[in-house]
Enzyme design. Structure first.
Site, PDB file in Angstrom:
ATOM      1  N   ARG A 149       0.829  -1.212   0.000  1.00 19.68           N
ATOM      2  CA  ARG A 149       0.000   0.000   0.000  1.00 19.68           C
ATOM      3  C   ARG A 149       0.865   1.266   0.000  1.00 19.68           C
ATOM      4  O   ARG A 149       0.553   2.241   0.684  1.00 19.68           O
ATOM      5  CB  ARG A 149      -0.963   0.023   1.192  1.00 19.68           C
ATOM      6  CG  ARG A 149      -1.748  -1.253   1.410  1.00 19.68           C
ATOM      7  CD  ARG A 149      -2.559  -1.635   0.214  1.00 19.68           C
ATOM      8  NE  ARG A 149      -3.162  -2.975   0.362  1.00 19.68           N
ATOM      9  CZ  ARG A 149      -3.745  -3.606  -0.634  1.00 19.68           C
ATOM     10  NH1 ARG A 149      -3.807  -3.083  -1.842  1.00 19.68           N
ATOM     11  NH2 ARG A 149      -4.275  -4.800  -0.446  1.00 19.68           N
ATOM     12  N   GLU A 167      -5.481 -11.992   9.250  1.00 17.44           N
ATOM     13  CA  GLU A 167      -5.238 -12.175   7.807  1.00 17.44           C
ATOM     14  C   GLU A 167      -4.112 -13.163   7.547  1.00 17.44           C
ATOM     15  O   GLU A 167      -3.207 -12.914   6.744  1.00 17.44           O
ATOM     16  CB  GLU A 167      -4.952 -10.816   7.152  1.00 17.44           C
ATOM     17  CG  GLU A 167      -6.140  -9.873   7.254  1.00 17.44           C
ATOM     18  CD  GLU A 167      -5.943  -8.538   6.542  1.00 17.44           C
ATOM     19  OE1 GLU A 167      -4.793  -8.122   6.380  1.00 17.44           O
ATOM     20  OE2 GLU A 167      -6.964  -7.935   6.156  1.00 17.44           O
ATOM     21  N   ARG A 208     -18.103  -8.661  10.186  1.00 13.93           N
ATOM     22  CA  ARG A 208     -16.709  -8.290  10.432  1.00 13.93           C
ATOM     23  C   ARG A 208     -16.601  -7.063  11.334  1.00 13.93           C
ATOM     24  O   ARG A 208     -15.645  -6.951  12.110  1.00 13.93           O
ATOM     25  CB  ARG A 208     -16.035  -8.025   9.087  1.00 13.93           C
ATOM     26  CG  ARG A 208     -14.651  -7.493   9.206  1.00 13.93           C
ATOM     27  CD  ARG A 208     -13.952  -7.500   7.870  1.00 13.93           C
ATOM     28  NE  ARG A 208     -12.770  -6.659   7.891  1.00 13.93           N
ATOM     29  CZ  ARG A 208     -11.990  -6.423   6.850  1.00 13.93           C
ATOM     30  NH1 ARG A 208     -12.265  -6.995   5.690  1.00 13.93           N
ATOM     31  NH2 ARG A 208     -10.927  -5.657   6.946  1.00 13.93           N
ATOM     32  N   ASP A 233     -11.996  -1.149   8.069  1.00 14.17           N
ATOM     33  CA  ASP A 233     -10.636  -1.003   7.551  1.00 14.17           C
ATOM     34  C   ASP A 233     -10.429   0.272   6.745  1.00 14.17           C
ATOM     35  O   ASP A 233     -10.371   0.219   5.524  1.00 14.17           O
ATOM     36  CB  ASP A 233     -10.276  -2.224   6.703  1.00 14.17           C
ATOM     37  CG  ASP A 233      -8.792  -2.257   6.354  1.00 14.17           C
ATOM     38  OD1 ASP A 233      -8.033  -1.442   6.907  1.00 14.17           O
ATOM     39  OD2 ASP A 233      -8.394  -3.102   5.542  1.00 14.17           O
ATOM     40  N   GLU A 286      -4.707   4.253   1.098  1.00 11.82           N
ATOM     41  CA  GLU A 286      -5.091   2.973   0.501  1.00 11.82           C
ATOM     42  C   GLU A 286      -6.484   3.013  -0.131  1.00 11.82           C
ATOM     43  O   GLU A 286      -6.659   2.678  -1.294  1.00 11.82           O
ATOM     44  CB  GLU A 286      -5.019   1.878   1.563  1.00 11.82           C
ATOM     45  CG  GLU A 286      -5.449   0.513   1.048  1.00 11.82           C
ATOM     46  CD  GLU A 286      -5.290  -0.583   2.092  1.00 11.82           C
ATOM     47  OE1 GLU A 286      -4.864  -0.282   3.228  1.00 11.82           O
ATOM     48  OE2 GLU A 286      -5.597  -1.742   1.761  1.00 11.82           O
TER      49      GLU A 286
END
Lengths: 631, 631
Positions: A122, A247, A297, A326, A354
């Site tokens: 990113r 992740e 989430r 996020d 990002e």
């Protein structure tokens, strides 16, 4: 006209940091056209800048006028901030007030997602300046970087990606001892601490152990020995940043241990050296089945960490992203912070753009950060705001080896602004923007007004032409740039729109996933009710029909269409405003930003048309104003 | 029971190919349990396999019974095919007929998309065995590969990716002369020609010229000298494969020259050495704006190449993909072939299962290839079928360095079948499947029946659970595996569904893009009319409402729902059928294929649910049979 006291500099610096402050003072005044004479401590009568270094490691400095002179008193570290403060205000040509300021947080840092191979996850401003070809490097830019951070009020950086792979794993071994030591010394001169991201399973990856169980004695011993070696060889090492059970990264859950057990084991290992652990809360199910409409989430942070409040060591800081998901352009503030009463926490912002335009689209994030810092959890009487609940701040860095550091020249305002907010969370975003403009482009009033206007409008504009009303996640999977409304729809990331012919969004009230109930009673009531829910977050919290009436009478769909047409127009207006500065800026800088605006307009048109077309095809409801939507 | 003639082998081989044939005969008979005695030409009385090598380079061999003996007569190359033919029929235990067969096409080859770094573009069976670390390599597998190709009737291979980059560019220079020569010699022993993919702008990339204009004298000279050097050092080099003006590759269009001018320049350069140019027709606009509904990628081949018929040199072969778009599970046959009356053409199939399951899902493509070869263009009285119009065949290879060559054991049937069809385009796909099963797994009738059944059903099954009725392109962008119905919708590839609440598809009749009119009058009339258009291609040719009635009375939408539910069930049935073979196969092979079936079922369920859900959300029309569609 510089004040008379800029002709002389009195005082001597004892420490390396004090000397750095003196050096910056001289260089800074010279850059502004002065030719200061440095005359030790022997000139009581003359108007001068008088540096007074006192022992200690505090970051505080006090500036005050003494007659014709300006006195800067503080520790070596303090003097650095004091000098930069003075220089900034001289450059701004501002009437200089007394300054007696301490930073709001003891840790104010940048997190670099730099990989050992020199790439940046990113990263939108070139390659890493910390790593090349698998190794850490220390160059001229390392020192300039330290100066850059100190001049913005920051005091730390984590130089490697939280996803630790490749030779970055070996930062913990002796392999790169010399390079790390050089970097650390270079940073230390400006009071910047060095942090390292580490892999939780390092004992296996590096130590040859067959477990990384945090309760295993061998594992504890391995970390203890590793820390002893590392902290002895690297001065100024502040601790570790850890992305665990996140992740695909390894973590304590693999061994049936809690996040607290994992973090505490590491905290015990670094404690003898005054080290700290920054433990990321980005733990969620990243292999969700899209068919599963129960799992949300957004709930994950609270579900995982709220029950552990009080179980963490004192030298653990829970590092949580500002929103529950996020770094989208619009999210509510993470409810987790409202649950942490006995745990130190660190707010993680992201100035790497990002999801917010990747430093191709201008998006000044400081107003958003300020809103987040001002957010009241309505859970206790005092110290209830984000800014008061957190103990530290960081931002994912937007830098690289591009000559201008941040790719888009205007993106540098985010680094500067983040630094200033991290020192003083009550700083005003518009004033920061204006100040940054003057410091960067000079004090032509038209330039200042235009740049400040562009910056202050930019986030709203970006929000308008991208994903609407807090729903997020309409970006292209993988790259996260440009529109792909259903790109994540059938994927495993837990980011679903679930749009059909009649409705869009995920219901997060008590009848839905119950996410609203993670807030205090007062906030839960606010968000739960579609009528009281802030409209800019409507689709974050609620599933609604396209014909839902907004407060101003428009339908939800029409509001989205309008925003997308307007967003493009407003982006075009920003671009035109920039064009008018052609004669007032360095040609190279003008042209560079102009090109970014061209790309932003292309991108804004793409977002506008894709989102509108996608919704039109789903609903078959035309734009009320008859503007062009491609069928 | 092997025939008596397998006890002795009479005859001597003069050439390297003749010797290879003899070696294969001995090894093949030994593998079947015989211990043949090789006795030169001195045993007229005994029953024997009698090899008679005649001079020449024809590929023909004649096999016939002479009393108790079996005579194989032919050139060295011919003997290789004759021996493999004999061995195959012995292994099948078939009553052996006379065989007097020539291949249908002089060029029958595999195109490898292998990169110099060892990766394979669209490779699903491991890494390249032609390249490693930037260099060509010649190993034991090179020889086995030559044997594999010859045993299937093939006679050529292009070893490097049509997208030529990295050190693959240097295959034209002397850099890899030795390695290429070794590979060529190894292949030549089995009659396999070597081809190379070349970049049209090599004169610039390698020669330092400032143009690659095909009419430039310097460019012609560079190619002439390069060919002289290359063809003199590499025996068995047959020519070049060129992807020009396609997906970003350089080509003659950059210089305002036609595809014919580009191809002919190269054809002239290779002609002195008997070389040929395979010129790909995959030329289309790959930067299309999705808003542009006029441009139709399906038209591109004809639009670019039909007007050039007759302008190509005799040693140019236009290499065209079987369909007008790109190797989807269902496309009409490319109309271009109907326009080429004075130009040599080469059909390009793809056994690499890029869009057809990636060698994780079983998909036996031979029935589809046979249908394509049988396709009648209805444009002339005689020799009107694809098989009669083309002059050569190739397939994008499905091989890699996986031990079993093709990743999925059952995918090897596609390589075998392609070879047999390329020798005889009238071969029967079911017989090929059966033959392959016996040769691969032995002659247990249950195994043969099960494997043949699975293979013969597999394409229909795959088609049912993926993109329906010829519409294609519902796959995940980039990887091309798994469903993402709108993944390509707003992208630049010209592959749009344009589905809305009421309709789906692109109209390609005369009221639409006019693609149907690229066929002969009779076919155009057939495709143009939605009533006569073959239903399996309905959504390739027409935009239709979801409630369109299919011939059996179902709505279009219901047909799609049904296909997706059935496709999964049928995949499950194939998997169960395989499971019953547990005791009849080598455990390792059984397990390997079983695992692939597990993945296929996961993938089939994903396709079923994603496509059905996506259409349900768009239309809000439920399944008539009430099966589960996730909302």
């Amino acid at each position: 006209m510089l004040p008379a006291y800029t002709k002389y500099i009195c005082g001597t610096a004892a420490t390396r940091q004090g000397k750095a402050a003196l050096r910056e003072l001289i260089a800074g005044l010279q850059a502004m056209g002065a030719s200061p004479e440095v005359c030790g401590s022997q000139t009581p009568g003359l108007p001068a800048v008088r540096l007074k270094e006192v022992p200690g490691s505090e970051e505080k400095a006090v500036l005050r006028r003494c007659g014709e002179s300006m006195e800067i008193a503080g520790t070596g570290r303090g003097l650095i901030y004091g000098v930069f403060h003075l220089l900034r205000h001289l450059a701004l040509g501002e009437e200089f007030p007394e300054w007696d300021s301490s930073p709001a947080y003891p840790i104010r840092m940048l997190d670099h997602w730099d990989n050992a191979d020199g790439s940046i996850e990113r990263g939108y401003a070139g390659s890493s300046f910390f790593f090349r070809n698998g190794k850490p490097i220390c160059t001229e830019r390392t020192r300039d970087y330290a100066r850059l951070l100190a001049s913005c009020g920051l005091n730390g950086c984590c130089i490697n990606n939280v996803n630790v792979h490749g030779s970055a794993l070996k930062l913990l071994t002796g392999s790169f001892k010399r390079e790390l030591r050089r970097i650390a010394l270079c940073l230390a001169e400006y009071g910047i601490s060095l942090w390292l991201s580490v892999s939780f399973s390092s004992p296996m990856e590096l130590g040859g152990l067959d477990t990384a169980d945090p309760l295993d004695e061998g594992v504890k011993q391995w970390w203890g020995e590793t820390c002893l070696r590392l902290f002895s060889s690297i001065p100024n090492l502040a601790g570790f940043l850890v992305k665990a059970d996140s992740e695909g990264r390894p973590g304590p859950h693999s061994y049936g241990r809690s996040q607290a057990e994992g973090a505490n084991m590491l905290a015990d290992a670094v404690r003898p050296f005054g080290g700290k652990i920054l433990w990321r809360c980005f733990v969620y199910n990243c292999t969700q089945d899209w068919r599963d409409a129960k799992t949300d989430r957004a709930r994950a942070q609270c579900d995982h960490f709220a029950p552990l409040d009080g179980e963490f060591r004192e030298n653990v800081f829970l590092q949580l992203k500002n929103g529950p998901v996020d770094f989208q352009i619009r999210e509510p503030v993470s409810p987790l912070l409202g649950h942490l009463e006995k745990t130190a926490s660190m707010m993680e912002f992201q100035i790497a753009q990002e999801y917010t335009g990747q430093q191709r689209d201008v998006c000044y994030l400081i107003p958003m950060f300020r809103d987040i810092l001002d957010f009241r959890f309505r859970a206790r009487r005092e110290n209830d705001r984000t800014a008061e609940r957190i103990s530290a701040v960081c931002a994912v860095s937007n830098t690289g080896d591009d000559y201008n550091w941040t790719g888009h020249d205007l993106a540098a305002a985010n680094l500067f602004g983040f630094g200033l907010l991290s020192w003083n969370p009550c700083a005003d975003p518009a004033e920061i923007a204006e100040e940054w403009s003057v410091l960067t482009f000079g004090d032509d009033p038209e330039v200042t007004k235009t740049v400040t206007d562009i910056l202050m409008r930019s986030r709203d504009v970006y929000e308008k032409y991208t994903a609407p009303l807090g729903i997020g996640w309409m970006c292209v999977p993988g790259t996260h740039y440009g529109p792909s409304p259903e790109g994540y729809e059938f994927d495993r990331w837990g980011t679903y729109l679930r749009a059909n012919h009649l409705e869009i969004g995920v219901e997060r009230g008590p009848e839905g996933t119950g996410f609203t109930e993670q807030y205090s009673a007062e906030l839960a009531a606010l968000y739960r009710n579609v009528k009281s829910c802030p409209e800019e977050l409507l689709l974050f919290f609620h599933r609604l029909p396209y014909n839902y009436r907004m407060k101003d009478g428009r339908t939800l769909l029409q509001r989205i269409y309008d925003d997308h047409f307007e967003g493009y127009e407003e982006a075009a207006a920003m671009s035109e405003a920039w064009d008018k500065l052609a004669d007032k800026l360095e040609p190279e800088v003008f042209r560079r930003v102009q090109e970014r605006f061209r790309e932003q307009l292309r991108c804004a048109a793409e977002w506008r048309d894709v989102v509108n077309t996608w919704l039109y095809r789903l609903t078959m409801i035309p734009d009320e104003k008859g503007r062009r939507i491609y069928p």
